[in-house]
Design a protein around this motif. Structure first.
Motif, PDB file in Angstrom:
ATOM      1  N   VAL A  22       0.897  -1.331  -0.043  1.00 38.20           N
ATOM      2  CA  VAL A  22       0.147   0.135  -0.033  1.00 38.20           C
ATOM      3  C   VAL A  22       1.016   1.118   0.010  1.00 38.20           C
ATOM      4  CG1 VAL A  22      -1.592   1.367   1.394  1.00 38.20           C
ATOM      5  CG2 VAL A  22      -2.068  -1.147   1.155  1.00 38.20           C
ATOM      6  N   ARG A  23       1.914   1.247   0.721  1.00 41.97           N
ATOM      7  CA  ARG A  23       3.011   2.603   0.902  1.00 41.97           C
ATOM      8  C   ARG A  23       3.610   2.502  -0.373  1.00 41.97           C
ATOM      9  NH1 ARG A  23       6.763   2.081   4.418  1.00 41.97           N
ATOM     10  NH2 ARG A  23       6.451  -0.319   4.825  1.00 41.97           N
ATOM     11  N   LYS A  24       4.091   1.488  -0.929  1.00 40.92           N
ATOM     12  CA  LYS A  24       4.697   1.666  -2.115  1.00 40.92           C
ATOM     13  C   LYS A  24       3.946   1.993  -3.317  1.00 40.92           C
ATOM     14  CE  LYS A  24       8.475  -0.930  -4.588  1.00 40.92           C
ATOM     15  NZ  LYS A  24       9.093  -2.406  -4.857  1.00 40.92           N
ATOM     16  N   SER A  25       2.627   1.612  -3.481  1.00 45.93           N
ATOM     17  CA  SER A  25       1.513   1.949  -4.249  1.00 45.93           C
ATOM     18  C   SER A  25       1.310   3.533  -4.312  1.00 45.93           C
ATOM     19  CB  SER A  25       0.448   1.207  -4.327  1.00 45.93           C
ATOM     20  OG  SER A  25       0.594  -0.337  -4.498  1.00 45.93           O
ATOM     21  N   ALA A  26       1.136   3.833  -2.948  1.00 45.75           N
ATOM     22  CA  ALA A  26       0.839   5.319  -2.941  1.00 45.75           C
ATOM     23  C   ALA A  26       1.881   6.314  -3.243  1.00 45.75           C
ATOM     24  CB  ALA A  26       0.451   5.562  -1.259  1.00 45.75           C
ATOM     25  N   ILE A  27       3.217   5.985  -3.021  1.00 48.11           N
ATOM     26  CA  ILE A  27       4.434   6.951  -3.228  1.00 48.11           C
ATOM     27  C   ILE A  27       4.308   6.940  -5.050  1.00 48.11           C
ATOM     28  CG2 ILE A  27       6.681   6.716  -3.522  1.00 48.11           C
ATOM     29  CD1 ILE A  27       6.740   5.995  -0.497  1.00 48.11           C
ATOM     30  N   ARG A  28       4.296   5.629  -5.618  1.00 48.44           N
ATOM     31  CA  ARG A  28       4.249   5.491  -7.066  1.00 48.44           C
ATOM     32  C   ARG A  28       3.198   6.365  -7.674  1.00 48.44           C
ATOM     33  NH1 ARG A  28       5.793   0.626 -10.966  1.00 48.44           N
ATOM     34  NH2 ARG A  28       5.318   1.638 -13.073  1.00 48.44           N
ATOM     35  N   SER A  29       2.137   6.445  -7.227  1.00 47.60           N
ATOM     36  CA  SER A  29       0.928   7.193  -7.623  1.00 47.60           C
ATOM     37  C   SER A  29       1.305   8.774  -7.610  1.00 47.60           C
ATOM     38  CB  SER A  29      -0.415   6.832  -6.894  1.00 47.60           C
ATOM     39  OG  SER A  29      -0.229   7.353  -5.586  1.00 47.60           O
ATOM     40  N   ASP A  74      -0.722  10.258 -11.076  1.00 49.18           N
ATOM     41  CA  ASP A  74      -2.183   9.534 -10.947  1.00 49.18           C
ATOM     42  C   ASP A  74      -2.880   9.875  -9.864  1.00 49.18           C
ATOM     43  OD1 ASP A  74      -1.771   8.143 -13.326  1.00 49.18           O
ATOM     44  OD2 ASP A  74      -0.744   6.616 -12.549  1.00 49.18           O
ATOM     45  N   GLU A  75      -2.250   9.686  -8.611  1.00 47.64           N
ATOM     46  CA  GLU A  75      -3.083  10.264  -7.331  1.00 47.64           C
ATOM     47  C   GLU A  75      -4.030   9.387  -6.957  1.00 47.64           C
ATOM     48  OE1 GLU A  75      -2.345  12.678  -5.308  1.00 47.64           O
ATOM     49  OE2 GLU A  75      -0.577  13.715  -6.396  1.00 47.64           O
ATOM     50  N   CYS A  76      -3.978   8.133  -7.236  1.00 46.34           N
ATOM     51  CA  CYS A  76      -4.829   7.088  -6.576  1.00 46.34           C
ATOM     52  C   CYS A  76      -4.261   5.705  -6.616  1.00 46.34           C
ATOM     53  CB  CYS A  76      -6.326   7.098  -7.576  1.00 46.34           C
ATOM     54  SG  CYS A  76      -6.074   6.717  -9.258  1.00 46.34           S
ATOM     55  N   VAL A  77      -4.589   4.735  -5.857  1.00 39.03           N
ATOM     56  CA  VAL A  77      -4.248   3.438  -5.601  1.00 39.03           C
ATOM     57  C   VAL A  77      -5.261   2.654  -6.382  1.00 39.03           C
ATOM     58  CG1 VAL A  77      -3.471   1.613  -4.224  1.00 39.03           C
ATOM     59  CG2 VAL A  77      -2.565   3.864  -3.777  1.00 39.03           C
ATOM     60  N   THR A  78      -5.010   2.118  -7.325  1.00 44.27           N
ATOM     61  CA  THR A  78      -5.830   1.017  -8.069  1.00 44.27           C
ATOM     62  C   THR A  78      -5.541  -0.231  -8.142  1.00 44.27           C
ATOM     63  OG1 THR A  78      -4.932   1.594 -10.267  1.00 44.27           O
ATOM     64  CG2 THR A  78      -6.524   2.997  -9.557  1.00 44.27           C
ATOM     65  N   MET A 111      -1.293  -1.560  -8.295  1.00 48.96           N
ATOM     66  CA  MET A 111      -0.735  -2.474  -7.470  1.00 48.96           C
ATOM     67  C   MET A 111       0.008  -3.839  -8.344  1.00 48.96           C
ATOM     68  SD  MET A 111      -3.123  -2.468  -4.195  1.00 48.96           S
ATOM     69  CE  MET A 111      -4.606  -2.600  -4.985  1.00 48.96           C
ATOM     70  N   GLU A 112      -0.723  -3.976  -9.261  1.00 49.66           N
ATOM     71  CA  GLU A 112      -0.261  -5.243  -9.956  1.00 49.66           C
ATOM     72  C   GLU A 112       1.216  -5.119 -10.579  1.00 49.66           C
ATOM     73  OE1 GLU A 112      -3.214  -6.162 -12.736  1.00 49.66           O
ATOM     74  OE2 GLU A 112      -4.218  -7.547 -11.346  1.00 49.66           O
ATOM     75  N   LYS A 113       1.524  -3.491 -10.468  1.00 48.53           N
ATOM     76  CA  LYS A 113       3.037  -3.215 -11.186  1.00 48.53           C
ATOM     77  C   LYS A 113       3.955  -3.019 -10.019  1.00 48.53           C
ATOM     78  CE  LYS A 113       1.004  -0.364 -14.666  1.00 48.53           C
ATOM     79  NZ  LYS A 113       0.798   1.021 -15.457  1.00 48.53           N
TER      80      LYS A 113
END
Length: 342
Positions: free
Chosen positions: A302-309, A314-318, A322-324
């Motif tokens: 979750v944290r890594k996805s948020a930072i990547r967004s 993109d500003e959202c976690v989808t 997350m699959e990336k």
């Protein structure tokens, strides 16, 4: 929260909690917080302002608040009960062992136990923080020896550097005296699986730990990976440890209401401008399959996805995002096996 142009927010590295300074900073730290700018204000930021703003959000998402799980609550309760019971003991006191697989929250739980106790002591005895060390946190050294363990305690307490001429007994006596004078209540020894009683070094280290428990009026808390299989309870020494310690376990969460609540709590902590509330919680089953129900892997994802967004704007976690995201190998391998078994 403001970030200076030199990137101080991201460079504010914390000292390890295996030092007194690091531990006290951990205890004193407020839960991480961040307030999103209103949409119209955010959209009008110039490039430099946006960079500073994003760096601050990245720093926030790199830690996020600890989620109080049932395991943390159980370990807190058991730890407090033991410290209260041990007040009346004159010999070796009862200890607590926390065992579980990797990334199931052992270290987080025992640190929260220590932090909760220390804050309670500060509240009960205001003004005593100068000369009192309620909690000590060290890790069992790999291929440990009594000397290495004594050095870990000495390092935490900021004692003078240990010289080659100092023998183990001298170091241990100095440590014990400091802990007695500092009225230490809880001694936490993490990574206890590093101690293998099947070896001569492991036997010596076990005897040394027993020496500490018999000379300190404190409750000892141990944590390690699958402690039951590490050899800690083998032989006479192992039976002594087993007879003096209460065992509790951390484990993967089943896919149930608590898991969904964990995901919801983490989603509520996100600070993203285009994230749809509830969309991450709706992916709770997918998240369970991806992480095997381990809280460490879930938090990482979750944290890594948020930072990547934030980085991709993109500003959202989808789920697509997350699959990336790559997480720990154990969780990834378990997820692949689960998919192939269907």
């Amino acid at each position: 929260m403001v970030v200076s142009r030199d990137g101080a927010q991201l460079e504010n590295r914390k000292p390890p909690t295996t030092t007194l300074d690091g531990w006290q900073r951990f205890v004193n730290a407020d839960p991480p917080s961040f307030t999103l700018l209103a949409g119209e204000v955010w959209e009008k930021l110039d490039d430099l302002e946006r960079e500073d703003y994003n760096e601050t959000r990245i720093a926030y998402h790199s830690e996020m608040a600890v989620v109080m799980t049932s395991a943390i609550q159980e370990i807190n309760t058991e730890g407090r009960l033991l410290t209260l019971v041990n007040q009346g003991e004159e010999g070796a006191r009862r200890g607590l062992i926390v065992s579980g697989e990797a990334t199931t929250g052992k270290t987080t739980a025992i640190k929260q136990l220590g932090r909760t106790h220390e804050l309670r002591i500060r509240k009960r005895h205001p003004g005593s923080t100068v000369d009192r060390i309620p909690v000590v946190y060290v890790t069992a050294p790999p291929k440990g020896s009594p000397r290495k363990l004594a050095v870990e305690f000495a390092r935490f307490l900021q004692l003078p550097p240990v010289r080659p001429r100092h023998n183990v007994t001298d170091i241990a006596d100095s440590v014990c005296q400091v802990l007695v004078d500092a009225r230490t209540d809880i001694v936490i020894v993490d990574e206890i699986h590093n101690i293998n009683l099947g070896t001569a070094a492991g036997e010596d280290l076990s005897d040394h730990m027993k020496y500490f428990t018999e000379h300190l009026p404190a409750t000892f808390v141990y944590a390690g990976i699958e402690v039951e299989r590490s050899g800690l309870f083998t032989g006479i020494r192992g039976r002594q440890i087993a007879g003096r310690c209460v065992m509790t376990h951390t484990q993967q969460f089943p896919y149930n209401t608590e898991w969904k609540q964990l995901v919801a709590s983490m989603e509520a902590s996100l600070r993203l401008h285009r994230h749809e509330p509830g969309s991450l919680t709706r992916q709770a089953k997918y998240l369970h399959q991806r992480t095997g129900g381990t809280i460490g892997s879930l938090s990482h994802l979750v944290r890594k996805s948020a930072i990547r967004s934030i980085l991709t704007q993109d500003e959202c976690v989808t789920r697509r995002l997350m699959e990336k995201i790559r997480i720990d190998h154990a969780a990834e391998a378990a997820a692949r096996k689960s998919t192939s078994d269907r």
